[in-house]
Structure formats: structure tokens, C-alpha cells
Design a protein around this motif. Structure first.
Motif, PDB file in Angstrom:
ATOM      1  N   GLY A 101       0.783  -1.224   0.000  1.00  0.00           N
ATOM      2  CA  GLY A 101       0.000   0.000   0.000  1.00  0.00           C
ATOM      3  C   GLY A 101       0.817   1.278   0.000  1.00  0.00           C
ATOM      4  O   GLY A 101       0.258   2.368   0.070  1.00  0.00           O
ATOM      5  N   ARG A 102       2.135   1.160  -0.080  1.00  0.00           N
ATOM      6  CA  ARG A 102       2.994   2.347  -0.075  1.00  0.00           C
ATOM      7  C   ARG A 102       3.791   2.430  -1.369  1.00  0.00           C
ATOM      8  O   ARG A 102       4.715   1.651  -1.579  1.00  0.00           O
ATOM      9  CB  ARG A 102       3.967   2.297   1.096  1.00  0.00           C
ATOM     10  CG  ARG A 102       3.307   2.395   2.432  1.00  0.00           C
ATOM     11  CD  ARG A 102       4.360   2.504   3.529  1.00  0.00           C
ATOM     12  NE  ARG A 102       3.713   2.599   4.818  1.00  0.00           N
ATOM     13  CZ  ARG A 102       3.767   1.665   5.742  1.00  0.00           C
ATOM     14  NH1 ARG A 102       4.465   0.570   5.538  1.00  0.00           N
ATOM     15  NH2 ARG A 102       3.153   1.828   6.885  1.00  0.00           N
ATOM     16  N   ALA A 103       3.439   3.375  -2.219  1.00  0.00           N
ATOM     17  CA  ALA A 103       4.222   3.577  -3.445  1.00  0.00           C
ATOM     18  C   ALA A 103       5.612   4.060  -3.045  1.00  0.00           C
ATOM     19  O   ALA A 103       5.766   4.847  -2.127  1.00  0.00           O
ATOM     20  CB  ALA A 103       3.548   4.607  -4.340  1.00  0.00           C
ATOM     21  N   ARG A 104       6.610   3.567  -3.739  1.00  0.00           N
ATOM     22  CA  ARG A 104       7.999   3.855  -3.379  1.00  0.00           C
ATOM     23  C   ARG A 104       8.685   4.815  -4.339  1.00  0.00           C
ATOM     24  O   ARG A 104       9.894   4.908  -4.368  1.00  0.00           O
ATOM     25  CB  ARG A 104       8.780   2.553  -3.297  1.00  0.00           C
ATOM     26  CG  ARG A 104       8.258   1.690  -2.167  1.00  0.00           C
ATOM     27  CD  ARG A 104       9.073   0.468  -1.998  1.00  0.00           C
ATOM     28  NE  ARG A 104       8.647  -0.249  -0.800  1.00  0.00           N
ATOM     29  CZ  ARG A 104       9.329  -1.230  -0.276  1.00  0.00           C
ATOM     30  NH1 ARG A 104      10.450  -1.623  -0.824  1.00  0.00           N
ATOM     31  NH2 ARG A 104       8.888  -1.829   0.797  1.00  0.00           N
ATOM     32  N   PHE A 105       7.904   5.505  -5.130  1.00  0.00           N
ATOM     33  CA  PHE A 105       8.456   6.554  -5.981  1.00  0.00           C
ATOM     34  C   PHE A 105       7.371   7.588  -6.217  1.00  0.00           C
ATOM     35  O   PHE A 105       6.213   7.378  -5.896  1.00  0.00           O
ATOM     36  CB  PHE A 105       8.986   5.988  -7.306  1.00  0.00           C
ATOM     37  CG  PHE A 105       7.917   5.616  -8.303  1.00  0.00           C
ATOM     38  CD1 PHE A 105       7.591   6.469  -9.339  1.00  0.00           C
ATOM     39  CD2 PHE A 105       7.247   4.410  -8.195  1.00  0.00           C
ATOM     40  CE1 PHE A 105       6.616   6.118 -10.254  1.00  0.00           C
ATOM     41  CE2 PHE A 105       6.274   4.050  -9.097  1.00  0.00           C
ATOM     42  CZ  PHE A 105       5.953   4.912 -10.132  1.00  0.00           C
ATOM     43  N   ILE A 106       7.782   8.728  -6.764  1.00  0.00           N
ATOM     44  CA  ILE A 106       6.847   9.806  -7.094  1.00  0.00           C
ATOM     45  C   ILE A 106       6.900   9.983  -8.604  1.00  0.00           C
ATOM     46  O   ILE A 106       7.962  10.254  -9.171  1.00  0.00           O
ATOM     47  CB  ILE A 106       7.241  11.107  -6.365  1.00  0.00           C
ATOM     48  CG1 ILE A 106       7.212  10.870  -4.857  1.00  0.00           C
ATOM     49  CG2 ILE A 106       6.318  12.246  -6.767  1.00  0.00           C
ATOM     50  CD1 ILE A 106       7.822  11.978  -4.040  1.00  0.00           C
ATOM     51  N   ARG A 107       5.750   9.791  -9.255  1.00  0.00           N
ATOM     52  CA  ARG A 107       5.716   9.812 -10.724  1.00  0.00           C
ATOM     53  C   ARG A 107       6.188  11.150 -11.280  1.00  0.00           C
ATOM     54  O   ARG A 107       6.936  11.206 -12.241  1.00  0.00           O
ATOM     55  CB  ARG A 107       4.314   9.506 -11.247  1.00  0.00           C
ATOM     56  CG  ARG A 107       4.241   9.542 -12.767  1.00  0.00           C
ATOM     57  CD  ARG A 107       2.882   9.207 -13.332  1.00  0.00           C
ATOM     58  NE  ARG A 107       1.760   9.810 -12.681  1.00  0.00           N
ATOM     59  CZ  ARG A 107       1.327  11.053 -12.899  1.00  0.00           C
ATOM     60  NH1 ARG A 107       1.946  11.842 -13.738  1.00  0.00           N
ATOM     61  NH2 ARG A 107       0.262  11.514 -12.267  1.00  0.00           N
ATOM     62  N   GLU A 108       5.771  12.245 -10.712  1.00  0.00           N
ATOM     63  CA  GLU A 108       6.190  13.557 -11.205  1.00  0.00           C
ATOM     64  C   GLU A 108       7.603  13.845 -10.754  1.00  0.00           C
ATOM     65  O   GLU A 108       7.941  13.671  -9.586  1.00  0.00           O
ATOM     66  CB  GLU A 108       5.244  14.659 -10.711  1.00  0.00           C
ATOM     67  CG  GLU A 108       3.871  14.603 -11.334  1.00  0.00           C
ATOM     68  CD  GLU A 108       3.875  14.802 -12.842  1.00  0.00           C
ATOM     69  OE1 GLU A 108       4.681  15.595 -13.368  1.00  0.00           O
ATOM     70  OE2 GLU A 108       3.051  14.158 -13.513  1.00  0.00           O
ATOM     71  N   GLY A 109       8.445  14.251 -11.677  1.00  0.00           N
ATOM     72  CA  GLY A 109       9.830  14.571 -11.350  1.00  0.00           C
ATOM     73  C   GLY A 109      10.412  15.516 -12.371  1.00  0.00           C
ATOM     74  O   GLY A 109       9.702  16.324 -12.969  1.00  0.00           O
ATOM     75  N   ASP A 110      11.701  15.405 -12.578  1.00  0.00           N
ATOM     76  CA  ASP A 110      12.386  16.270 -13.535  1.00  0.00           C
ATOM     77  C   ASP A 110      11.955  15.934 -14.953  1.00  0.00           C
ATOM     78  O   ASP A 110      11.493  14.833 -15.242  1.00  0.00           O
ATOM     79  CB  ASP A 110      13.904  16.085 -13.411  1.00  0.00           C
ATOM     80  CG  ASP A 110      14.423  16.540 -12.064  1.00  0.00           C
ATOM     81  OD1 ASP A 110      13.827  17.460 -11.468  1.00  0.00           O
ATOM     82  OD2 ASP A 110      15.433  15.978 -11.608  1.00  0.00           O
ATOM     83  N   ARG A 111      12.125  16.893 -15.818  1.00  0.00           N
ATOM     84  CA  ARG A 111      11.826  16.699 -17.234  1.00  0.00           C
ATOM     85  C   ARG A 111      13.099  16.954 -18.031  1.00  0.00           C
ATOM     86  O   ARG A 111      13.869  17.855 -17.725  1.00  0.00           O
ATOM     87  CB  ARG A 111      10.729  17.645 -17.694  1.00  0.00           C
ATOM     88  CG  ARG A 111       9.409  17.331 -17.027  1.00  0.00           C
ATOM     89  CD  ARG A 111       8.321  18.299 -17.468  1.00  0.00           C
ATOM     90  NE  ARG A 111       7.115  18.099 -16.695  1.00  0.00           N
ATOM     91  CZ  ARG A 111       6.222  17.151 -16.911  1.00  0.00           C
ATOM     92  NH1 ARG A 111       6.404  16.311 -17.898  1.00  0.00           N
ATOM     93  NH2 ARG A 111       5.161  17.032 -16.160  1.00  0.00           N
ATOM     94  N   TYR A 112      13.294  16.132 -19.028  1.00  0.00           N
ATOM     95  CA  TYR A 112      14.402  16.306 -19.948  1.00  0.00           C
ATOM     96  C   TYR A 112      13.840  16.136 -21.346  1.00  0.00           C
ATOM     97  O   TYR A 112      13.350  15.054 -21.685  1.00  0.00           O
ATOM     98  CB  TYR A 112      15.521  15.280 -19.695  1.00  0.00           C
ATOM     99  CG  TYR A 112      16.728  15.502 -20.563  1.00  0.00           C
ATOM    100  CD1 TYR A 112      17.744  16.355 -20.159  1.00  0.00           C
ATOM    101  CD2 TYR A 112      16.825  14.887 -21.799  1.00  0.00           C
ATOM    102  CE1 TYR A 112      18.840  16.583 -20.965  1.00  0.00           C
ATOM    103  CE2 TYR A 112      17.924  15.108 -22.619  1.00  0.00           C
ATOM    104  CZ  TYR A 112      18.925  15.961 -22.194  1.00  0.00           C
ATOM    105  OH  TYR A 112      20.013  16.192 -22.998  1.00  0.00           O
ATOM    106  N   ASP A 113      13.858  17.214 -22.124  1.00  0.00           N
ATOM    107  CA  ASP A 113      13.248  17.202 -23.440  1.00  0.00           C
ATOM    108  C   ASP A 113      11.785  16.794 -23.257  1.00  0.00           C
ATOM    109  O   ASP A 113      11.076  17.415 -22.476  1.00  0.00           O
ATOM    110  CB  ASP A 113      14.026  16.268 -24.371  1.00  0.00           C
ATOM    111  CG  ASP A 113      13.702  16.474 -25.840  1.00  0.00           C
ATOM    112  OD1 ASP A 113      13.291  17.603 -26.205  1.00  0.00           O
ATOM    113  OD2 ASP A 113      13.853  15.525 -26.621  1.00  0.00           O
ATOM    114  N   ASN A 114      11.335  15.738 -23.893  1.00  0.00           N
ATOM    115  CA  ASN A 114       9.947  15.314 -23.719  1.00  0.00           C
ATOM    116  C   ASN A 114       9.827  14.102 -22.778  1.00  0.00           C
ATOM    117  O   ASN A 114       8.823  13.406 -22.798  1.00  0.00           O
ATOM    118  CB  ASN A 114       9.308  14.998 -25.068  1.00  0.00           C
ATOM    119  CG  ASN A 114       9.968  13.823 -25.763  1.00  0.00           C
ATOM    120  OD1 ASN A 114      11.088  13.436 -25.418  1.00  0.00           O
ATOM    121  ND2 ASN A 114       9.283  13.256 -26.741  1.00  0.00           N
TER     122      ASN A 114
END
Length: 154
Positions: free
Chosen positions: A18-31
Motif C-alpha cells: 500500500g505504499r508507493a515507493r516513488f513519485i511519478r512527477e519529477g524532472d523533465r528532460y526534453d519530452n
């Protein structure tokens, strides 16, 4: 190609109690969107000073893991991670008045978690396996990232 359906986040959460271990939104590089996830550093500063030894090498390649059963949620690892890749989760409990260290007493309990590459799963990372658009990939080096950029530009 990511539609932000969050199937990757749900798969991670389902795989890890029940605990996601990452955050989908992060840095962007190009597209490309680069999720906030552990880089499993060669010399991880997050390991320094954990009072219980909850964060450690998993003895599987360079994988760094957190044993949630012995994590006291002190945030030492989270505060030291230069990539903000360690997520603190509330447990819904309060530390008792006799907790050690004393600064935890009567405060909400929490637990640290971070990506562990799903190293115990023979199928590999749940986030990658469950992406319906097949756009979630694990990149292990700058060279792999450069090859990914080359493929996408064609």
C-alpha cells in the motif's frame, strides 16, 4: 506517451503493502518525464547515521533497501538523500511516552520507503511491468539514457 493513468504508481503500491515507493512527477528532460526514484548511489549518504540499520545494501547489485519493520521514521535517510527519493509515510500510530530517541515521544509514527527495483520479484519492477503505454523504463546509466534519447528522436 505517458497518459498519467497512474497504473505504475498503483502497481508499486500494490506490490509494497500500500505504499508507493516513488513519485511519478519529477524532472523533465526534453519530452521525457523522470520519476523521482532512488538512484541506488555507489556511495549512498542516506545510509549514514540510521539508528536502527533499517536502510542498507540488499546484497543484490547496488540495490539499497529499507527494512520497514525496523524503521523508526526518524527521517535521517530522507533528509540526507540529495535526490528526494525517500518517501515518508504516516503509520497512523503515535510514539509512546517512553520511545527512544526521546524526540519521537508523542509524535506521529512514520516509516521511510524508497524504490528497491522490486529486486525480490523475478518479473522486475512492477511500475515498468504495469505501464499500459510501455513508456515506463528503468535506466541504469548515462549511456542507457543517451540510447533512449537516440531511439526517441528517430
Amino acid at each position: 506517451v505517458c497518459t498519467r493513468c497512474d497504473d505504475c504508481v498503483r502497481a508499486c503500491s500494490d506490490t509494497h503493502g500500500g505504499r508507493a515507493r516513488f513519485i511519478r512527477e519529477g524532472d523533465r528532460y526534453d519530452n521525457l518525464l523522470i520519476a523521482k526514484s532512488c538512484y541506488h548511489c555507489q556511495d549512498p549518504v542516506c545510509l549514514i547515521g540510521c539508528p536502527t540499520g533499517a536502510i542498507r545494501r540488499a546484497n543484490v547489485g547496488d540495490v539499497v533497501e529499507i527494512k520497514e519493520q525496523i524503521c523508526i521514521g526518524c527521517e535521517s535517510c530522507s533528509n540526507k538523500c540529495p535526490y528526494d527519493a525517500i518517501v515518508m509515510h504516516p503509520t497512523g500510530e503515535i510514539w509512546p511516552d517512553n520511545a527512544v530517541p526521546e524526540r519521537l515521544r508523542s509524535t506521529p509514527q512514520q516509516v521511510a520507503s524508497k524504490c528497491d527495483h522490486c529486486h525480490t520479484s523475478p518479473q522486475g519492477p512492477a511500475c515498468v511491468r504495469n505501464c499500459p503505454q510501455h513508456c515506463a523504463v528503468r535506466v541504469g546509466s548515462i549511456t542507457e539514457f543517451e540510447h533512449l534519447l537516440e531511439r526517441r528522436s528517430k
